[in-house]
Design a protein around this motif. Sequence first.
Motif, PDB file in Angstrom:
ATOM      1  N   LYS A 123       0.811  -1.217   0.000  1.00  0.00           N
ATOM      2  CA  LYS A 123       0.000   0.000   0.000  1.00  0.00           C
ATOM      3  C   LYS A 123       0.846   1.270   0.000  1.00  0.00           C
ATOM      4  O   LYS A 123       0.317   2.358  -0.156  1.00  0.00           O
ATOM      5  CB  LYS A 123      -0.943   0.006   1.211  1.00  0.00           C
ATOM      6  CG  LYS A 123      -2.013  -1.076   1.133  1.00  0.00           C
ATOM      7  CD  LYS A 123      -2.887  -1.066   2.360  1.00  0.00           C
ATOM      8  CE  LYS A 123      -3.928  -2.180   2.272  1.00  0.00           C
ATOM      9  NZ  LYS A 123      -4.754  -2.247   3.467  1.00  0.00           N
ATOM     10  N   LEU A 124       2.145   1.120   0.184  1.00  0.00           N
ATOM     11  CA  LEU A 124       3.036   2.282   0.191  1.00  0.00           C
ATOM     12  C   LEU A 124       3.241   2.822  -1.219  1.00  0.00           C
ATOM     13  O   LEU A 124       3.164   2.069  -2.194  1.00  0.00           O
ATOM     14  CB  LEU A 124       4.405   1.890   0.769  1.00  0.00           C
ATOM     15  CG  LEU A 124       4.463   1.573   2.249  1.00  0.00           C
ATOM     16  CD1 LEU A 124       5.833   1.014   2.605  1.00  0.00           C
ATOM     17  CD2 LEU A 124       4.174   2.802   3.076  1.00  0.00           C
ATOM     18  N   ARG A 159      13.792   8.672   2.945  1.00  0.00           N
ATOM     19  CA  ARG A 159      12.742   7.818   2.372  1.00  0.00           C
ATOM     20  C   ARG A 159      12.499   6.581   3.239  1.00  0.00           C
ATOM     21  O   ARG A 159      11.351   6.161   3.415  1.00  0.00           O
ATOM     22  CB  ARG A 159      13.112   7.380   0.951  1.00  0.00           C
ATOM     23  CG  ARG A 159      12.931   8.468  -0.070  1.00  0.00           C
ATOM     24  CD  ARG A 159      13.175   7.963  -1.466  1.00  0.00           C
ATOM     25  NE  ARG A 159      13.158   9.051  -2.431  1.00  0.00           N
ATOM     26  CZ  ARG A 159      13.331   8.885  -3.727  1.00  0.00           C
ATOM     27  NH1 ARG A 159      13.535   7.685  -4.233  1.00  0.00           N
ATOM     28  NH2 ARG A 159      13.302   9.921  -4.538  1.00  0.00           N
ATOM     29  N   LEU A 160      13.576   5.997   3.758  1.00  0.00           N
ATOM     30  CA  LEU A 160      13.418   4.847   4.645  1.00  0.00           C
ATOM     31  C   LEU A 160      12.643   5.243   5.900  1.00  0.00           C
ATOM     32  O   LEU A 160      11.745   4.525   6.341  1.00  0.00           O
ATOM     33  CB  LEU A 160      14.785   4.270   5.017  1.00  0.00           C
ATOM     34  CG  LEU A 160      15.504   3.480   3.938  1.00  0.00           C
ATOM     35  CD1 LEU A 160      16.952   3.210   4.331  1.00  0.00           C
ATOM     36  CD2 LEU A 160      14.775   2.174   3.655  1.00  0.00           C
ATOM     37  N   GLU A 161      12.992   6.379   6.458  1.00  0.00           N
ATOM     38  CA  GLU A 161      12.309   6.874   7.653  1.00  0.00           C
ATOM     39  C   GLU A 161      10.824   7.110   7.364  1.00  0.00           C
ATOM     40  O   GLU A 161       9.949   6.687   8.126  1.00  0.00           O
ATOM     41  CB  GLU A 161      12.983   8.174   8.102  1.00  0.00           C
ATOM     42  CG  GLU A 161      12.366   8.842   9.301  1.00  0.00           C
ATOM     43  CD  GLU A 161      13.018  10.198   9.588  1.00  0.00           C
ATOM     44  OE1 GLU A 161      12.268  11.137   9.912  1.00  0.00           O
ATOM     45  OE2 GLU A 161      14.251  10.302   9.467  1.00  0.00           O
ATOM     46  N   ARG A 162      10.542   7.773   6.264  1.00  0.00           N
ATOM     47  CA  ARG A 162       9.142   8.058   5.908  1.00  0.00           C
ATOM     48  C   ARG A 162       8.384   6.774   5.587  1.00  0.00           C
ATOM     49  O   ARG A 162       7.199   6.642   5.912  1.00  0.00           O
ATOM     50  CB  ARG A 162       9.097   9.010   4.718  1.00  0.00           C
ATOM     51  CG  ARG A 162       9.516  10.417   5.075  1.00  0.00           C
ATOM     52  CD  ARG A 162       9.521  11.322   3.870  1.00  0.00           C
ATOM     53  NE  ARG A 162       9.943  12.670   4.235  1.00  0.00           N
ATOM     54  CZ  ARG A 162      10.438  13.539   3.387  1.00  0.00           C
ATOM     55  NH1 ARG A 162      10.580  13.220   2.106  1.00  0.00           N
ATOM     56  NH2 ARG A 162      10.794  14.740   3.799  1.00  0.00           N
ATOM     57  N   ARG A 166       5.103   5.650   7.508  1.00  0.00           N
ATOM     58  CA  ARG A 166       3.862   5.428   6.752  1.00  0.00           C
ATOM     59  C   ARG A 166       3.370   3.998   6.942  1.00  0.00           C
ATOM     60  O   ARG A 166       2.170   3.765   7.087  1.00  0.00           O
ATOM     61  CB  ARG A 166       4.118   5.737   5.282  1.00  0.00           C
ATOM     62  CG  ARG A 166       2.937   5.628   4.373  1.00  0.00           C
ATOM     63  CD  ARG A 166       2.063   6.867   4.244  1.00  0.00           C
ATOM     64  NE  ARG A 166       2.710   8.062   3.823  1.00  0.00           N
ATOM     65  CZ  ARG A 166       2.754   8.521   2.582  1.00  0.00           C
ATOM     66  NH1 ARG A 166       2.196   7.845   1.613  1.00  0.00           N
ATOM     67  NH2 ARG A 166       3.357   9.657   2.316  1.00  0.00           N
ATOM     68  N   LEU A 167       4.300   3.034   6.961  1.00  0.00           N
ATOM     69  CA  LEU A 167       3.928   1.632   7.158  1.00  0.00           C
ATOM     70  C   LEU A 167       3.317   1.426   8.544  1.00  0.00           C
ATOM     71  O   LEU A 167       2.317   0.723   8.686  1.00  0.00           O
ATOM     72  CB  LEU A 167       5.142   0.726   6.956  1.00  0.00           C
ATOM     73  CG  LEU A 167       4.894  -0.774   7.033  1.00  0.00           C
ATOM     74  CD1 LEU A 167       3.853  -1.209   6.002  1.00  0.00           C
ATOM     75  CD2 LEU A 167       6.198  -1.529   6.817  1.00  0.00           C
ATOM     76  N   GLU A 168       3.894   2.054   9.551  1.00  0.00           N
ATOM     77  CA  GLU A 168       3.317   1.977  10.901  1.00  0.00           C
ATOM     78  C   GLU A 168       1.900   2.519  10.917  1.00  0.00           C
ATOM     79  O   GLU A 168       1.009   1.937  11.546  1.00  0.00           O
ATOM     80  CB  GLU A 168       4.174   2.756  11.892  1.00  0.00           C
ATOM     81  CG  GLU A 168       5.451   2.073  12.291  1.00  0.00           C
ATOM     82  CD  GLU A 168       6.328   2.920  13.212  1.00  0.00           C
ATOM     83  OE1 GLU A 168       5.868   3.983  13.699  1.00  0.00           O
ATOM     84  OE2 GLU A 168       7.475   2.524  13.428  1.00  0.00           O
ATOM     85  N   GLU A 169       1.669   3.626  10.224  1.00  0.00           N
ATOM     86  CA  GLU A 169       0.335   4.216  10.168  1.00  0.00           C
ATOM     87  C   GLU A 169      -0.649   3.272   9.474  1.00  0.00           C
ATOM     88  O   GLU A 169      -1.775   3.087   9.945  1.00  0.00           O
ATOM     89  CB  GLU A 169       0.375   5.550   9.423  1.00  0.00           C
ATOM     90  CG  GLU A 169       1.115   6.651  10.149  1.00  0.00           C
ATOM     91  CD  GLU A 169       1.370   7.889   9.281  1.00  0.00           C
ATOM     92  OE1 GLU A 169       2.044   8.808   9.788  1.00  0.00           O
ATOM     93  OE2 GLU A 169       0.918   7.926   8.120  1.00  0.00           O
TER      94      GLU A 169
END
Length: 180
Positions: A123-124, A159-162, A166-169
């Motif tokens: 979904k990312l 990008r890795l951080e984001r 985003r994956l956590e969300e």
Amino acid sequence: MLPIYLAILDGEKDKNRFELLYVTYRKLMFYVANRILNDERLAEDAVHQTFLKILENFDKVGEISGHKTKSYIVTMVRNTAINLYNQRKRRATIPLEDVEYCITTEPISVAEDLDHLARGVLKLPVIYKDVLALKYVQEFSNDEIAKMLDISETAVRKRLERAKRRLEEILEKERSTDGN
């Protein structure tokens, strides 16, 4: 398979370029596909399908040994392998004898957790999926990823951080909707 691919191309220059691409990347492509599919036969199918897709757009392929080409090929074979994995998963059947074993009140298994995580990753946005795949599936360093994607190492880290945030969300949102 190489002679079949070469027969599709016109011109000796394109044939030589494609042969170089084939020899340079076929093992990497197989490795990427096999890491996703865990099935050598399906991995070979994914590589074959990817080469056919590359042939369709071969005029857009730049320098064969360039980082952009490598990134393009890894992304293409990864997406093809994921599609094959999803197709195989949709067709998966459970023998009747195993149905009782599958119906359980035990906590979610590791495989289900990974499946849940994989759905979240899908979904990312593509820029996040690609950097996550290159980092954690392909195990490239941030510096190598930066060179492949032609961006700075700082941009890779961001990008890795984001992507993680985003994956956590996404996973949290799914947990809250599953719980209600």
